[in-house]
Design a protein around this motif. Structure first.
Motif, PDB file in Angstrom:
ATOM      1  N   UNK A  96      58.230   2.169  55.059  1.00 26.68           N
ATOM      2  CA  UNK A  96      57.434   3.515  54.786  1.00 26.68           C
ATOM      3  C   UNK A  96      55.486   3.357  55.284  1.00 26.68           C
ATOM      4  N   UNK A  97      55.373   2.024  55.002  1.00 27.05           N
ATOM      5  CA  UNK A  97      54.047   1.926  55.257  1.00 27.05           C
ATOM      6  C   UNK A  97      53.984   2.440  57.109  1.00 27.05           C
ATOM      7  N   UNK A  98      54.241   1.400  58.216  1.00 24.14           N
ATOM      8  CA  UNK A  98      55.195   1.371  58.964  1.00 24.14           C
ATOM      9  C   UNK A  98      55.640   2.604  59.669  1.00 24.14           C
ATOM     10  N   UNK A  99      56.288   3.364  58.989  1.00 23.76           N
ATOM     11  CA  UNK A  99      56.521   4.946  58.874  1.00 23.76           C
ATOM     12  C   UNK A  99      55.122   5.548  59.358  1.00 23.76           C
ATOM     13  N   UNK A 100      54.256   5.974  58.063  1.00 28.01           N
ATOM     14  CA  UNK A 100      52.917   6.587  57.835  1.00 28.01           C
ATOM     15  C   UNK A 100      52.150   6.265  59.063  1.00 28.01           C
ATOM     16  N   UNK A 101      52.289   4.750  59.864  1.00 24.83           N
ATOM     17  CA  UNK A 101      51.692   4.326  60.601  1.00 24.83           C
ATOM     18  C   UNK A 101      51.324   5.330  61.958  1.00 24.83           C
ATOM     19  N   UNK A 102      53.273   5.228  62.060  1.00 26.64           N
ATOM     20  CA  UNK A 102      53.812   5.573  63.072  1.00 26.64           C
ATOM     21  C   UNK A 102      53.568   7.664  63.902  1.00 26.64           C
ATOM     22  N   UNK A 103      53.484   7.700  62.375  1.00 26.41           N
ATOM     23  CA  UNK A 103      52.856   9.205  62.470  1.00 26.41           C
ATOM     24  C   UNK A 103      51.936  10.101  62.364  1.00 26.41           C
ATOM     25  N   UNK A 104      50.353   9.463  61.903  1.00 32.31           N
ATOM     26  CA  UNK A 104      49.538   9.288  62.176  1.00 32.31           C
ATOM     27  C   UNK A 104      49.352   9.025  63.633  1.00 32.31           C
ATOM     28  N   UNK A 105      50.145   8.133  64.064  1.00 26.84           N
ATOM     29  CA  UNK A 105      49.727   8.117  65.454  1.00 26.84           C
ATOM     30  C   UNK A 105      50.425   8.627  66.954  1.00 26.84           C
ATOM     31  N   UNK A 106      51.523   8.956  65.829  1.00 26.25           N
ATOM     32  CA  UNK A 106      51.904  10.593  67.169  1.00 26.25           C
ATOM     33  C   UNK A 106      50.908  11.947  67.117  1.00 26.25           C
ATOM     34  N   UNK A 107      49.945  11.901  65.823  1.00 26.74           N
ATOM     35  CA  UNK A 107      49.683  13.195  65.760  1.00 26.74           C
ATOM     36  C   UNK A 107      47.741  12.548  65.876  1.00 26.74           C
ATOM     37  N   UNK A 108      47.767  11.899  66.751  1.00 28.27           N
ATOM     38  CA  UNK A 108      47.026  10.815  67.637  1.00 28.27           C
ATOM     39  C   UNK A 108      45.477  10.705  66.865  1.00 28.27           C
ATOM     40  N   UNK A 109      45.972   9.963  65.798  1.00 26.10           N
ATOM     41  CA  UNK A 109      44.159   9.160  64.820  1.00 26.10           C
ATOM     42  C   UNK A 109      45.004   7.422  65.621  1.00 26.10           C
ATOM     43  N   UNK A 110      43.484   6.595  65.500  1.00 25.34           N
ATOM     44  CA  UNK A 110      43.213   5.963  65.253  1.00 25.34           C
ATOM     45  C   UNK A 110      44.104   5.032  63.970  1.00 25.34           C
ATOM     46  N   UNK A 111      45.376   4.024  64.153  1.00 27.46           N
ATOM     47  CA  UNK A 111      45.635   3.983  62.198  1.00 27.46           C
ATOM     48  C   UNK A 111      46.329   2.314  62.236  1.00 27.46           C
ATOM     49  N   UNK A 112      45.067   1.559  61.016  1.00 33.11           N
ATOM     50  CA  UNK A 112      46.059   0.102  61.370  1.00 33.11           C
ATOM     51  C   UNK A 112      46.422   0.800  60.048  1.00 33.11           C
ATOM     52  N   UNK A 113      47.371  -0.267  59.440  1.00 33.59           N
ATOM     53  CA  UNK A 113      48.297  -0.652  58.251  1.00 33.59           C
ATOM     54  C   UNK A 113      48.664  -1.858  58.246  1.00 33.59           C
ATOM     55  N   UNK A 114      48.129  -2.041  56.667  1.00 28.28           N
ATOM     56  CA  UNK A 114      48.553  -2.936  55.822  1.00 28.28           C
ATOM     57  C   UNK A 114      49.301  -3.236  54.569  1.00 28.28           C
ATOM     58  N   UNK A 115      49.569  -4.224  54.294  1.00 30.89           N
ATOM     59  CA  UNK A 115      50.608  -4.473  52.704  1.00 30.89           C
ATOM     60  C   UNK A 115      50.260  -4.851  51.918  1.00 30.89           C
ATOM     61  N   UNK A 116      48.821  -5.290  51.970  1.00 30.25           N
ATOM     62  CA  UNK A 116      48.372  -5.916  50.562  1.00 30.25           C
ATOM     63  C   UNK A 116      47.939  -5.496  49.852  1.00 30.25           C
ATOM     64  N   UNK A 117      46.706  -5.706  48.506  1.00 28.69           N
ATOM     65  CA  UNK A 117      45.732  -4.564  48.286  1.00 28.69           C
ATOM     66  C   UNK A 117      44.369  -4.893  49.038  1.00 28.69           C
ATOM     67  N   UNK A 118      44.181  -6.777  48.691  1.00 30.08           N
ATOM     68  CA  UNK A 118      42.962  -7.741  49.553  1.00 30.08           C
ATOM     69  C   UNK A 118      43.110  -6.631  50.822  1.00 30.08           C
ATOM     70  N   UNK A 119      44.582  -7.388  51.580  1.00 30.36           N
ATOM     71  CA  UNK A 119      43.415  -6.344  52.855  1.00 30.36           C
ATOM     72  C   UNK A 119      42.999  -4.846  53.013  1.00 30.36           C
ATOM     73  N   UNK A 120      43.618  -3.992  51.843  1.00 32.34           N
ATOM     74  CA  UNK A 120      43.609  -3.020  52.192  1.00 32.34           C
ATOM     75  C   UNK A 120      41.638  -3.104  52.049  1.00 32.34           C
ATOM     76  N   UNK A 121      41.123  -3.789  50.992  1.00 27.87           N
ATOM     77  CA  UNK A 121      39.763  -3.321  50.325  1.00 27.87           C
ATOM     78  C   UNK A 121      38.944  -3.832  52.035  1.00 27.87           C
ATOM     79  N   UNK A 122      39.952  -5.248  52.398  1.00 27.61           N
ATOM     80  CA  UNK A 122      39.129  -6.410  53.587  1.00 27.61           C
ATOM     81  C   UNK A 122      38.952  -5.019  54.605  1.00 27.61           C
ATOM     82  N   UNK A 123      39.750  -4.322  55.345  1.00 27.54           N
ATOM     83  CA  UNK A 123      40.275  -3.702  56.418  1.00 27.54           C
ATOM     84  C   UNK A 123      39.519  -2.450  55.927  1.00 27.54           C
TER      85      UNK A 123
END
Length: 224
Positions: A12-39
């Protein structure tokens, strides 16, 4: 525009990342809470898409910590739990909006656009430092009557410097905020862009310089 997607459902996360990139957004994708906080803390995003249930740190704690650290980036929380108590908890922690899984991609995009519009109401049209003015609506830098246009990355770097004019900003911080944490951009690229910007400051006759501290980073300084 730059978006962070954080969800432990990898597909799902990867699919959302691809969705936003297709709509011209720069997108980073992470899969854990600690990474989310750091990013989220270091990435200078326009919107954060945050799943509630993640390993190591759940979405409630991530958004709560971000708000405690004065990071006011709009947060849209995702949850599989269609419960009022869960939505209320997320909003009380500092989230700006909520979306229950499963959802339509069109609705997600619409909610993200709404959050960006709301955020833009609080963004100044100009950033100033001494005789230097950055127009954030048309990507121009001016001093008096002289004006020069900036490229996209030049603009992002100058916006970062002008938003923190006396703070020394490291090359790593510039790379993460302007190109993204997963970028393969090197410090040499940063130095090249600083050279471009210095030439443009000279062209418009500004007394503001981009100065550097060896091994530390860059900051703005006015000539005596």
């Amino acid at each position: 525009m730059k978006i962070l997607v954080a969800d432990d459902e990898v597909k799902l996360a990867d699919a959302l990342g691809e969705l936003f990139r297709r709509n011209k957004f720069i997108t980073d994708v992470v899969y854990e809470g600690e990474d989310a906080y750091f990013y989220a803390k270091n990435g200078d995003y326009d919107v954060i898409i945050l799943d509630v249930m993640m390993p190591k740190m759940d979405g409630f704690e991530v958004v709560s910590r971000l708000r405690q650290n004065k990071i006011n980036t709009p947060v849209l929380m995702l949850t599989a739990l269609d419960e009022v108590s869960s939505r209320v908890k997320g909003l009380d922690c500092g989230a700006d909006d909520y979306l229950t899984k499963p959802f339509a991609s069109e609705e997600l995009l619409a909610r993200v656009r709404a959050l960006m519009r709301r955020q833009s109401e609080f963004v100044f049209d100009e950033l100033k430092f001494h005789d230097l003015t950055l127009n954030t609506s048309n990507y121009t830098l001016s001093c008096g009557q002289k004006v020069v246009s900036l490229g996209a990355k030049e603009y992002e770097i100058m916006r970062l410097l002008l938003a923190n004019p006396i703070q020394v900003i490291s090359k790593d911080a510039i790379i993460s905020k302007v190109w993204g944490l997963d970028s393969d951009i090197t410090e040499n690229n940063v130095e090249a862009y600083m050279s471009f910007l210095r030439k443009k400051l000279f062209f418009i006759g500004s007394k503001v310089n981009i100065s550097s501290k060896r091994m530390l980073g860059y900051f703005l300084e006015k000539e005596d």
